[in-house]
Scaffold this motif. Structure first.
Motif, PDB file in Angstrom:
ATOM      1  N   THR A  95       0.843  -1.193   0.000  1.00 10.14           N
ATOM      2  CA  THR A  95       0.000   0.000   0.000  1.00 10.14           C
ATOM      3  C   THR A  95       0.881   1.248   0.000  1.00 10.14           C
ATOM      4  O   THR A  95       1.782   1.365   0.825  1.00 10.14           O
ATOM      5  N   ILE A  96       0.609   2.158  -0.915  1.00  7.29           N
ATOM      6  CA  ILE A  96       1.319   3.435  -0.999  1.00  7.29           C
ATOM      7  C   ILE A  96       0.304   4.555  -0.801  1.00  7.29           C
ATOM      8  O   ILE A  96      -0.663   4.667  -1.555  1.00  7.29           O
ATOM      9  N   ASP A  97       0.506   5.364   0.217  1.00  3.41           N
ATOM     10  CA  ASP A  97      -0.454   6.405   0.580  1.00  3.41           C
ATOM     11  C   ASP A  97       0.259   7.755   0.661  1.00  3.41           C
ATOM     12  O   ASP A  97       1.183   7.937   1.452  1.00  3.41           O
ATOM     13  N   GLN A 133       3.368   0.607   3.093  1.00  2.90           N
ATOM     14  CA  GLN A 133       3.027  -0.473   4.016  1.00  2.90           C
ATOM     15  C   GLN A 133       3.042  -1.792   3.258  1.00  2.90           C
ATOM     16  O   GLN A 133       2.384  -1.944   2.224  1.00  2.90           O
ATOM     17  N   ILE A 134       3.802  -2.757   3.772  1.00  2.00           N
ATOM     18  CA  ILE A 134       3.941  -4.058   3.124  1.00  2.00           C
ATOM     19  C   ILE A 134       3.523  -5.139   4.110  1.00  2.00           C
ATOM     20  O   ILE A 134       3.992  -5.166   5.256  1.00  2.00           O
ATOM     21  N   SER A 135       2.645  -6.016   3.670  1.00  2.00           N
ATOM     22  CA  SER A 135       2.201  -7.141   4.479  1.00  2.00           C
ATOM     23  C   SER A 135       2.364  -8.409   3.656  1.00  2.00           C
ATOM     24  O   SER A 135       1.786  -8.548   2.583  1.00  2.00           O
ATOM     25  N   CYS A 136       3.195  -9.323   4.161  1.00  2.00           N
ATOM     26  CA  CYS A 136       3.449 -10.560   3.413  1.00  2.00           C
ATOM     27  C   CYS A 136       4.073 -11.593   4.337  1.00  2.00           C
ATOM     28  O   CYS A 136       4.401 -11.305   5.492  1.00  2.00           O
TER      29      CYS A 136
END
Length: 287
Positions: A244-246, A257-260
């Motif tokens: 996610t890039i905000d 934000q990186i979720s993995c």
């Protein structure tokens, strides 16, 4: 002019009990790619970052890494060498930190280390361990093994001591490698890489000229592309990755934000990507 980082720049606090993470704190002047460089040094030392925090105002930064020995590394952690390498990666302390720009570091010369010997189990690991102890950073590796059990390995390395241009330093490296490999027939050569390869430390391999890629890595890249195509659908199902890039939260900063799923070397790969795009991390939180 700035002063070199002091011994207090890096503080390592070992875990009190078995299984407790050790804490590495770094307090120094900031530069683009610093967190990437520090993470790579920690990874090369045989440690995994289980948690981390970073804060910076663009001039000065404070980083905390909670680390544990990497599973399967099978080697003792050389904390003194690790601290020395971390300090060497920090930029000089500017005399007037709020009124001067921190200069970008001068690119280091890239050298090609060629090793020819008989193959055996653990050979690559032993060579990598020696290079780390000698404070040589491996940028790229090309490994070739013949059906007769012979190996020809090419290591593209830089010297943290900046002494590889001297004959004594090159002889010391080769003699140390030969003693570890343990074969009288071992051939070790060290030479300065061609000028077109000197950007390897700061750019991805795909930015090299097609002729260099074709000469050094043709078979490996072909196999990598084939494996990537065959595994693409499987990896999509196994690993659900969210990036996610905000830009709406701050007029001057971007939230990434990186979720993995976690894996070996993931933090370094993320930070190296940001460094390659000349993006500076102002705040980081890892869980």
């Amino acid at each position: 002019m700035g002063s070199p980082p002091s011994d207090e720049t890096v503080v390592i606090t070992l875990g009190q009990n078995h299984g407790d993470p050790s804490v590495i704190t770094v307090n120094c002047a900031d530069k683009i790619g610093l967190s990437c460089d520090l993470t790579r040094i920690i990874f090369d030392a045989g440690l995994s970052v289980v948690r981390g925090d970073l804060s910076t105002d663009g001039k000065w930064c404070y980083l905390i890494f909670w680390v544990l020995p990497r599973t399967g590394s099978g080697r003792p952690i050389r904390w003194a060498i690790l601290k020395r390498n971390l300090i060497s990666a920090c930029p000089p302390n500017p005399a007037h930190i709020f009124f001067m720009d921190i200069p970008e570091p001068r690119p280091k010369n890239v050298y090609i280390l060629q090793i020819c010997s008989s193959d055996r189990a653990g050979l690559l690991n032993d060579v990598s361990q020696v290079l780390w102890e000698l404070e040589l950073a491996v940028q790229k590796v090309k490994v070739s093994t013949t059906p007769e059990g012979k190996v020809m390995d090419f290591f593209f390395i830089t010297d943290n001591r900046d002494l590889l241009h001297t004959t004594k330093r090159r002889e010391d490296v080769c003699n140390r490698l030969k003693s570890v490999i343990g074969e009288s027939s071992t051939n070790c050569e060290l030479r300065l890489a061609p000028p077109e390869l000197t950007a390897m430390e700061y750019a991805p391999i795909l930015l090299l000229s097609p002729s260099i890629v074709g000469e050094l890595f043709t078979s490996e890249l072909t196999q990598f592309q084939a494996d990537s195509n065959s595994l693409q659908s499987k990896s999509t199902l196994i690993n659900k990755v969210s990036v996610t890039i905000d830009n709406s939260l701050s007029p001057g900063h971007t939230l990434l934000q990186i979720s993995c799923k976690d894996r070996r070397g993931l933090l370094y790969d993320v930070l190296r990507t940001l460094k390659d795009y000349n993006i500076q991390s102002c705040w980081l939180h890892l869980e």
